[in-house]
Enzyme design. Structure first.
Site, PDB file in Angstrom:
ATOM      1  N   GLY A 157      16.062 -37.939   3.204  1.00 21.62           N
ATOM      2  CA  GLY A 157      15.838 -39.233   2.679  1.00 21.62           C
ATOM      3  C   GLY A 157      14.172 -40.152   2.759  1.00 21.62           C
ATOM      4  CD  GLU A 163      14.885 -30.752  -1.988  1.00 15.86           C
ATOM      5  OE1 GLU A 163      16.689 -30.640  -2.614  1.00 15.86           O
ATOM      6  OE2 GLU A 163      15.144 -29.317  -3.116  1.00 15.86           O
ATOM      7  CD  GLU A 202      -0.770  -2.440   2.416  1.00 12.47           C
ATOM      8  OE1 GLU A 202      -2.094  -3.189   2.932  1.00 12.47           O
ATOM      9  OE2 GLU A 202      -0.407  -2.843   2.132  1.00 12.47           O
ATOM     10  CB  SER A 248      21.336 -41.302  -5.434  1.00 12.78           C
ATOM     11  OG  SER A 248      21.882 -39.538  -4.851  1.00 12.78           O
ATOM     12  CD1 TRP A 265      23.521 -35.842 -12.433  1.00 13.02           C
ATOM     13  CD2 TRP A 265      22.311 -35.712 -10.785  1.00 13.02           C
ATOM     14  NE1 TRP A 265      24.633 -34.756 -11.967  1.00 13.02           N
ATOM     15  CE2 TRP A 265      23.623 -34.470 -10.985  1.00 13.02           C
ATOM     16  CE3 TRP A 265      21.352 -35.254  -9.268  1.00 13.02           C
ATOM     17  CZ2 TRP A 265      23.739 -33.332  -9.576  1.00 13.02           C
ATOM     18  CZ3 TRP A 265      21.616 -34.207  -8.541  1.00 13.02           C
ATOM     19  CH2 TRP A 265      23.072 -33.121  -8.270  1.00 13.02           C
ATOM     20  CB  SER A 289      14.481 -42.246   7.930  1.00  9.22           C
ATOM     21  OG  SER A 289      15.166 -43.064   7.815  1.00  9.22           O
ATOM     22  CG  LEU A 330      20.746 -29.274   0.691  1.00  9.33           C
ATOM     23  CD1 LEU A 330      20.716 -28.983   2.504  1.00  9.33           C
ATOM     24  CD2 LEU A 330      20.232 -29.490  -0.207  1.00  9.33           C
TER      25      LEU A 330
END
Length: 363
Positions: free
Chosen positions: A294, A292, A53, A169, A171, A296, A205
């Protein structure tokens, strides 16, 4: 579309420009209209900067007198990093305010509307309210539930694997899906993983250039986090959530290194309590959290009933292997009737991969 909806829709468009910059504040846009013409627009650019505003009214100047103001959230009624917007609106000579929704913050919650009415400003509310609530769903969650809005993200094969039996993992998904994932990080306050992911993959990350880097949140019940971990590099703040079973000397060493360490209660398995961890993160101003982790950590969030939204990248490949890691571990459900079901599902193709998004909680 009538003019009221058109101008409110424009206010929502402007508000979206604040994605990734205004938290823990809500995203707000504002349109000032006079004589059927837009004379000024504004939005909340960043935390501690002018609210929408004020941004619009500064541009409108004296032309604001007698004009109408469209805003997707009730003008604030309290002093924070900036003065209350309700005072600026009244002082500008605005004759009528159209607001999409009331601010859920108890410090406001109708007080802004009351102040405006007491000073002769007419108020109409409820225009595109559903769209306004959707835009600021994370802010509403933090205010009403005292926790961040939680989005669970994973990249899996067709058979639900996030790594091979040997632990490889990178990719599973292709470059386009990874770029989209980095863009998600840039839009949210923080990204969280468990210590297992850190030890296995050593992720940074970061947003990888897609925007500002999010805060990093590490769930580490016994503080096994190595000093060489990429998440400790000072590109963004790192928050470590641990328990009283972690070594005090290690806590102090991490804090000296620049990380913030929080000791929270343990769940029945001796791990960091998810509900308490989220209360800590909300207190630290984190409005939305991208998990993100795993299998668990993903399971812990699901079993706690604290996942709002899911972002699931699916690669067109099978990995196989009875011991290969899956995206959700934990104890699972005993009956299919108890499975976590997605709703409001959206499906998109990203490169060679499939992106599935959906909600677990209504909002």
């Amino acid at each position: 579309m009538d003019n009221h909806r058109r101008w409110m829709n424009r206010a929502l468009e402007l508000a979206r420009r604040g994605i990734g910059h205004v938290h823990p504040n809500p995203m707000v846009g504002c349109v000032v209209v006079k004589g059927g013409r837009v004379i000024a627009e504004g939005y909340h650019h960043a935390y501690a900067k002018d609210h929408a505003e004020v941004d619009a009214l500064k541009k409108a100047g004296t032309r604001a007198r007698g004009a109408d103001l469209y805003v997707n959230l009730e003008p604030c009624a309290h002093w924070g990093k900036t003065p209350p917007c309700m005072v600026a609106v009244v002082g500008s000579g605005i004759r009528r305010v159209y607001a999409a929704m009331q601010d859920p913050n108890p410090k406001v919650a109708g007080k802004g509307f009351t102040f405006l009415k007491q000073h002769g400003v007419r108020v109409t509310r409820g225009i595109l309210e559903a769209e306004a609530r959707e835009l600021n769903r994370a802010f509403i969650t933090r205010i009403l539930e005292n926790r961040p809005y939680v989005t669970l993200k994973a990249a899996v094969s067709l058979d639900g694997k996030i790594a091979t039996a040997r632990g490889e993992s990178q990719w599973i998904t292709g470059p386009a899906a990874r770029r989209r994932g980095h863009a998600f990080r840039a839009q949210l306050d923080a990204v969280a993983v468990g210590i297992g992911t850190v030890l296995r993959d050593n992720p940074g990350l970061t947003a990888h250039g897609a925007g500002r880097d999010p805060k990093r949140v590490i769930f580490d019940s016994h503080l096994r986090l190595p000093r060489t971990a990429k998440v400790l590099r000072k590109r963004a703040q790192t928050l470590v959530l641990t328990t009283d079973r972690s070594p005090l000397a290690k806590r102090r060493a991490l804090e000296k290194h620049g990380s913030s360490v929080y000791v929270v209660s343990r769940d029945k398995q001796g791990h960091v309590s998810i509900p308490e961890a989220l209360r800590v993160l909300a207190r630290e101003g984190i409005t939305d959290l991208l998990v993100e982790g795993g299998g668990s950590l993903n399971a812990a969030f699901l079993e706690a009933g604290l996942v709002d939204e899911v972002i699931w990248f699916i690669a067109p490949k099978f990995i196989g292997g009875a011991t290969a890691k899956t995206a959700v571990e934990g104890s699972g459900v005993g009956r299919l009737a108890d499975a976590w079901n997605l709703k409001d599902i959206r499906i998109d193709q990203v490169g060679e991969d499939i992106l599935l998004k959906g909600r677990l909680r209504s909002g």
